[in-house]
Design a protein around this motif. Structure first.
Motif, PDB file in Angstrom:
ATOM      1  N   ILE A  95       2.491   1.039  -3.370  1.00  0.00           N
ATOM      2  CA  ILE A  95       2.267   0.435  -4.682  1.00  0.00           C
ATOM      3  C   ILE A  95       1.203  -0.643  -4.528  1.00  0.00           C
ATOM      4  O   ILE A  95       1.331  -1.529  -3.684  1.00  0.00           O
ATOM      5  N   LEU A  96       0.159  -0.541  -5.353  1.00  0.00           N
ATOM      6  CA  LEU A  96      -0.962  -1.482  -5.253  1.00  0.00           C
ATOM      7  C   LEU A  96      -1.212  -2.150  -6.601  1.00  0.00           C
ATOM      8  O   LEU A  96      -1.490  -1.458  -7.596  1.00  0.00           O
ATOM      9  N   LYS A  97      -1.125  -3.482  -6.631  1.00  0.00           N
ATOM     10  CA  LYS A  97      -1.449  -4.224  -7.846  1.00  0.00           C
ATOM     11  C   LYS A  97      -2.920  -4.620  -7.757  1.00  0.00           C
ATOM     12  O   LYS A  97      -3.278  -5.590  -7.107  1.00  0.00           O
ATOM     13  N   MET A  98      -3.742  -3.822  -8.397  1.00  0.00           N
ATOM     14  CA  MET A  98      -5.178  -4.096  -8.411  1.00  0.00           C
ATOM     15  C   MET A  98      -5.840  -3.200  -9.437  1.00  0.00           C
ATOM     16  O   MET A  98      -5.236  -2.245  -9.925  1.00  0.00           O
ATOM     17  N   ASP A  99      -7.064  -3.490  -9.727  1.00  0.00           N
ATOM     18  CA  ASP A  99      -7.809  -2.676 -10.671  1.00  0.00           C
ATOM     19  C   ASP A  99      -8.257  -1.388  -9.980  1.00  0.00           C
ATOM     20  O   ASP A  99      -8.308  -1.309  -8.751  1.00  0.00           O
ATOM     21  N   ALA A 100      -8.531  -0.368 -10.755  1.00  0.00           N
ATOM     22  CA  ALA A 100      -8.835   0.970 -10.236  1.00  0.00           C
ATOM     23  C   ALA A 100     -10.021   0.960  -9.276  1.00  0.00           C
ATOM     24  O   ALA A 100      -9.963   1.570  -8.202  1.00  0.00           O
ATOM     25  N   ASN A 101     -11.096   0.275  -9.623  1.00  0.00           N
ATOM     26  CA  ASN A 101     -12.286   0.260  -8.766  1.00  0.00           C
ATOM     27  C   ASN A 101     -12.009  -0.434  -7.441  1.00  0.00           C
ATOM     28  O   ASN A 101     -12.484   0.002  -6.384  1.00  0.00           O
ATOM     29  N   GLN A 102     -11.248  -1.504  -7.493  1.00  0.00           N
ATOM     30  CA  GLN A 102     -10.859  -2.214  -6.274  1.00  0.00           C
ATOM     31  C   GLN A 102     -10.032  -1.284  -5.376  1.00  0.00           C
ATOM     32  O   GLN A 102     -10.228  -1.254  -4.161  1.00  0.00           O
ATOM     33  N   ALA A 103      -9.126  -0.522  -5.968  1.00  0.00           N
ATOM     34  CA  ALA A 103      -8.294   0.412  -5.196  1.00  0.00           C
ATOM     35  C   ALA A 103      -9.163   1.485  -4.539  1.00  0.00           C
ATOM     36  O   ALA A 103      -8.973   1.810  -3.365  1.00  0.00           O
TER      37      ALA A 103
END
Length: 186
Positions: A95-103
């Motif tokens: 699970i990653l809390k970040m924006d799509a581009n950052q991911a």
């Protein structure tokens, strides 16, 4: 909302308690997995706008080995965590809390590649072709990977996108599912 089939079939999922997400309906989710699966033997699944995490949980329930669930909203992340705990297999999820581009940047740095990618951004912010291009440019897709795009019925995605072949498209009223096969650079 529930898990439709597989190992976690019929278990209830909690929706995100805000109006900033739009859950994929059980009808669309079932149709989607009937188009791409319906069952798998391992592989990695990315849901880049995970919301409640329901689509990624469904993928694991049907046999994928790992699901990456990305969302930038804290309410969504809390909901995803609760829904993943319901599976009793949290090790199969990242699970990653970040924006799509950052991911996507992080996946590129870690050299992670996916068998399936699910793109369902907020309808008003859809930039599907740009994200398809980023997935290709960052080399995040395995050969013959499938990218599933959920859009509203006013968005028209091209049949001809560099490095992808449209293999199926279905209209479910307000929602359209478009499935692209990754064919790499030609």
């Amino acid at each position: 909302m529930r898990v439709i089939s597989g190992q976690f079939g019929s278990r209830r999922l909690t929706p995100v308690p805000t109006n900033k997400t739009r859950p994929t309906t059980d009808k669309v989710k079932e149709a989607l997995f009937n188009m791409i699966g319906p069952y798998f033997q391992n592989g990695q699944f990315l849901d880049l706008y995970a919301g409640s995490g329901g689509v990624g949980i469904e993928a694991i329930s049907r046999g994928m080995s790992k699901a990456f669930l990305v969302d930038k909203q804290m309410a969504a992340i809390r909901t995803i965590r609760a829904n993943v705990q319901m599976t009793k297999h949290p090790e199969q999820f990242k699970i990653l809390k970040m924006d799509a581009n950052q991911a996507l940047d992080e996946f590129e740095n870690e050299k992670i590649k996916f068998n399936f990618v699910y793109l369902d951004p907020p309808y008003k912010k859809q930039k599907m072709v740009q994200q398809l291009n980023k997935l290709n440019n960052k080399k995040l897709l395995l050969s013959n990977a499938l990218v599933i795009c959920e859009t509203d019925n006013h968005v028209e995605l091209s049949d001809n996108i560099d490095s992808y072949q449209l293999i199926q498209q279905k209209n479910y009223g307000l929602t359209v599912i478009s499935i692209y096969k990754y064919v790499g650079d030609k």
